[in-house]
Design an enzyme around this catalytic site. Structure first.
Site, PDB file in Angstrom:
ATOM      1  N   GLU A   1      15.088  38.091  15.595  1.00 57.96           N
ATOM      2  CA  GLU A   1      15.617  37.514  14.355  1.00 57.96           C
ATOM      3  C   GLU A   1      17.098  37.813  14.185  1.00 57.96           C
ATOM      4  O   GLU A   1      17.547  38.917  14.479  1.00 57.96           O
ATOM      5  CB  GLU A   1      14.913  38.119  13.134  1.00 57.96           C
ATOM      6  CG  GLU A   1      13.572  37.563  12.829  1.00 57.96           C
ATOM      7  CD  GLU A   1      12.998  38.163  11.543  1.00 57.96           C
ATOM      8  OE1 GLU A   1      13.576  39.112  10.977  1.00 57.96           O
ATOM      9  OE2 GLU A   1      11.955  37.664  11.119  1.00 57.96           O
TER      10      GLU A   1
ATOM     11  N   TYR B   1       9.344  22.031   9.627  1.00 55.70           N
ATOM     12  CA  TYR B   1      10.210  22.072  10.788  1.00 55.70           C
ATOM     13  C   TYR B   1       9.457  22.327  12.073  1.00 55.70           C
ATOM     14  O   TYR B   1       8.485  23.058  12.112  1.00 55.70           O
ATOM     15  CB  TYR B   1      11.379  23.041  10.642  1.00 55.70           C
ATOM     16  CG  TYR B   1      11.129  24.380  10.000  1.00 55.70           C
ATOM     17  CD1 TYR B   1      11.215  25.546  10.735  1.00 55.70           C
ATOM     18  CD2 TYR B   1      10.866  24.483   8.638  1.00 55.70           C
ATOM     19  CE1 TYR B   1      11.033  26.786  10.133  1.00 55.70           C
ATOM     20  CE2 TYR B   1      10.688  25.709   8.030  1.00 55.70           C
ATOM     21  CZ  TYR B   1      10.765  26.864   8.801  1.00 55.70           C
ATOM     22  OH  TYR B   1      10.586  28.084   8.198  1.00 55.70           O
TER      23      TYR B   1
ATOM     24  N   ARG C   1       0.814  -1.221   0.000  1.00 61.24           N
ATOM     25  CA  ARG C   1       0.000   0.000   0.000  1.00 61.24           C
ATOM     26  C   ARG C   1       0.846   1.268   0.000  1.00 61.24           C
ATOM     27  O   ARG C   1       0.349   2.347  -0.238  1.00 61.24           O
ATOM     28  CB  ARG C   1      -0.914   0.022   1.225  1.00 61.24           C
ATOM     29  CG  ARG C   1      -1.871  -1.152   1.287  1.00 61.24           C
ATOM     30  CD  ARG C   1      -2.513  -1.258   2.644  1.00 61.24           C
ATOM     31  NE  ARG C   1      -1.484  -1.560   3.643  1.00 61.24           N
ATOM     32  CZ  ARG C   1      -1.672  -1.447   4.960  1.00 61.24           C
ATOM     33  NH1 ARG C   1      -2.819  -1.044   5.441  1.00 61.24           N
ATOM     34  NH2 ARG C   1      -0.700  -1.759   5.794  1.00 61.24           N
TER      35      ARG C   1
ATOM     36  N   HIS D   1      19.306  31.623   9.016  1.00 61.56           N
ATOM     37  CA  HIS D   1      18.486  32.320  10.005  1.00 61.56           C
ATOM     38  C   HIS D   1      18.621  31.697  11.388  1.00 61.56           C
ATOM     39  O   HIS D   1      18.912  30.516  11.513  1.00 61.56           O
ATOM     40  CB  HIS D   1      17.000  32.256   9.609  1.00 61.56           C
ATOM     41  CG  HIS D   1      16.726  32.787   8.243  1.00 61.56           C
ATOM     42  ND1 HIS D   1      15.813  32.202   7.402  1.00 61.56           N
ATOM     43  CD2 HIS D   1      17.235  33.838   7.562  1.00 61.56           C
ATOM     44  CE1 HIS D   1      15.763  32.882   6.264  1.00 61.56           C
ATOM     45  NE2 HIS D   1      16.632  33.870   6.340  1.00 61.56           N
TER      46      HIS D   1
ATOM     47  N   GLU E   1       6.911   6.229  12.022  1.00 61.88           N
ATOM     48  CA  GLU E   1       6.677   7.168  13.105  1.00 61.88           C
ATOM     49  C   GLU E   1       7.671   8.298  12.895  1.00 61.88           C
ATOM     50  O   GLU E   1       8.875   8.094  13.014  1.00 61.88           O
ATOM     51  CB  GLU E   1       6.910   6.476  14.456  1.00 61.88           C
ATOM     52  CG  GLU E   1       6.634   7.370  15.643  1.00 61.88           C
ATOM     53  CD  GLU E   1       6.782   6.619  16.946  1.00 61.88           C
ATOM     54  OE1 GLU E   1       5.780   6.149  17.499  1.00 61.88           O
ATOM     55  OE2 GLU E   1       7.949   6.496  17.402  1.00 61.88           O
TER      56      GLU E   1
ATOM     57  N   LYS F   1      15.610  23.159  16.344  1.00 61.05           N
ATOM     58  CA  LYS F   1      14.751  22.784  15.220  1.00 61.05           C
ATOM     59  C   LYS F   1      14.954  21.325  14.844  1.00 61.05           C
ATOM     60  O   LYS F   1      16.077  20.820  14.862  1.00 61.05           O
ATOM     61  CB  LYS F   1      15.062  23.651  13.998  1.00 61.05           C
ATOM     62  CG  LYS F   1      14.719  25.112  14.186  1.00 61.05           C
ATOM     63  CD  LYS F   1      15.073  25.931  12.955  1.00 61.05           C
ATOM     64  CE  LYS F   1      14.767  27.405  13.190  1.00 61.05           C
ATOM     65  NZ  LYS F   1      15.217  28.219  12.065  1.00 61.05           N
TER      66      LYS F   1
ATOM     67  N   ASP G   1      17.708  38.194   2.627  1.00 61.29           N
ATOM     68  CA  ASP G   1      18.848  37.298   2.764  1.00 61.29           C
ATOM     69  C   ASP G   1      20.056  37.742   1.950  1.00 61.29           C
ATOM     70  O   ASP G   1      21.179  37.321   2.229  1.00 61.29           O
ATOM     71  CB  ASP G   1      18.456  35.868   2.406  1.00 61.29           C
ATOM     72  CG  ASP G   1      17.602  35.214   3.488  1.00 61.29           C
ATOM     73  OD1 ASP G   1      17.567  35.743   4.619  1.00 61.29           O
ATOM     74  OD2 ASP G   1      16.985  34.177   3.205  1.00 61.29           O
TER      75      ASP G   1
ATOM     76  N   GLN H   1       6.032  24.746  18.155  1.00 63.09           N
ATOM     77  CA  GLN H   1       5.583  25.393  16.925  1.00 63.09           C
ATOM     78  C   GLN H   1       6.055  24.589  15.723  1.00 63.09           C
ATOM     79  O   GLN H   1       7.203  24.169  15.665  1.00 63.09           O
ATOM     80  CB  GLN H   1       6.156  26.815  16.856  1.00 63.09           C
ATOM     81  CG  GLN H   1       5.746  27.594  15.626  1.00 63.09           C
ATOM     82  CD  GLN H   1       6.262  29.036  15.669  1.00 63.09           C
ATOM     83  OE1 GLN H   1       6.297  29.668  16.716  1.00 63.09           O
ATOM     84  NE2 GLN H   1       6.664  29.539  14.526  1.00 63.09           N
ATOM     85  N   ASP H   2       5.149  24.371  14.766  1.00 62.15           N
ATOM     86  CA  ASP H   2       5.487  23.724  13.500  1.00 62.15           C
ATOM     87  C   ASP H   2       5.388  24.747  12.386  1.00 62.15           C
ATOM     88  O   ASP H   2       4.459  25.559  12.366  1.00 62.15           O
ATOM     89  CB  ASP H   2       4.518  22.572  13.177  1.00 62.15           C
ATOM     90  CG  ASP H   2       4.730  21.343  14.049  1.00 62.15           C
ATOM     91  OD1 ASP H   2       5.725  21.288  14.788  1.00 62.15           O
ATOM     92  OD2 ASP H   2       3.879  20.444  13.985  1.00 62.15           O
TER      93      ASP H   2
END
Length: 183
Positions: free
Chosen positions: A143, A132, A23, A62, A28, A72, A170, A47-48
């Site tokens: 930042e 992430y 299939r 960054h 995981e 991360k 950037d 946070q995602d």
């Protein structure tokens, strides 16, 4: 899950146990207990984030500074990227060194970097969806950034500068020597 240490203390490549069948496959992708045991770090993600980019898009380098620094755990949901972490911890024996790894939907690898690292990636495939997890909430005032082409870092981005698509922000990031301290 296989946890592979990198030359930068605290950074790991994660290889999940992928179970294929007729299939497709099952895996995981994250388990907090397994992750904390495998990295020997007590990290709790809050946070995602997800981005979609085309070939040649370079995002980075960054980081978040001070109390808003972020660890991360990153992976690619579709496509392939060259993922880069730069150690910017001032007292680290590997300060200014980097690790780069190809992450793709095909290899299912993930990459973990603790707080104190600048991060960036370059899309190698026609498009890529990048995902992430962060252990701290984003804070605009905290930042930080480093020039992707800082000669002191000598990152091989595997594409010519003319092939890159880089945001205006950037393109004007400082060299590591002039960058905002992470702590």
């Amino acid at each position: 899950m296989n946890f592979i240490p990198t030359p930068l203390e605290g950074c790991f490549i994660l290889e999940p146990n992928v179970i294929p069948d007729e299939r497709g496959f099952f895996m995981e992708s994250f388990n907090e207990q397994t992750f904390q045991k495998g990295t020997a770090q007590n990290v709790h993600f809050v946070q995602d984030n997800q981005s979609f980019s085309s070939k040649g898009v370079l995002r980075g380098l960054h980081y978040q500074s001070g109390e808003h620094a972020q660890a991360k755990l990153v992976r690619v949901l579709s496509g392939a990227v060259l993922d880069v972490a730069v150690d910017i911890r001032p007292n680290s024996p590997t300060f200014g060194q980097h690790v780069s790894i190809e992450l793709s939907a095909a290899n299912q690898r993930q990459f973990f970097m603790p707080r104190g690292f600048a991060h960036g990636f370059l899309v190698l495939s026609e498009t890529a969806t990048f995902f992430y997890k962060c252990d701290n909430f984003y804070n605009k005032a905290s930042e930080g950034g480093i020039a992707y082409n800082d000669p002191a870092l000598a990152i091989d981005w595997q594409m010519t500068t003319e092939s890159l698509c880089i945001s205006a922000k950037d393109q004007v990031q400082p060299l590591l020597a002039q960058a905002r301290p992470v702590w």
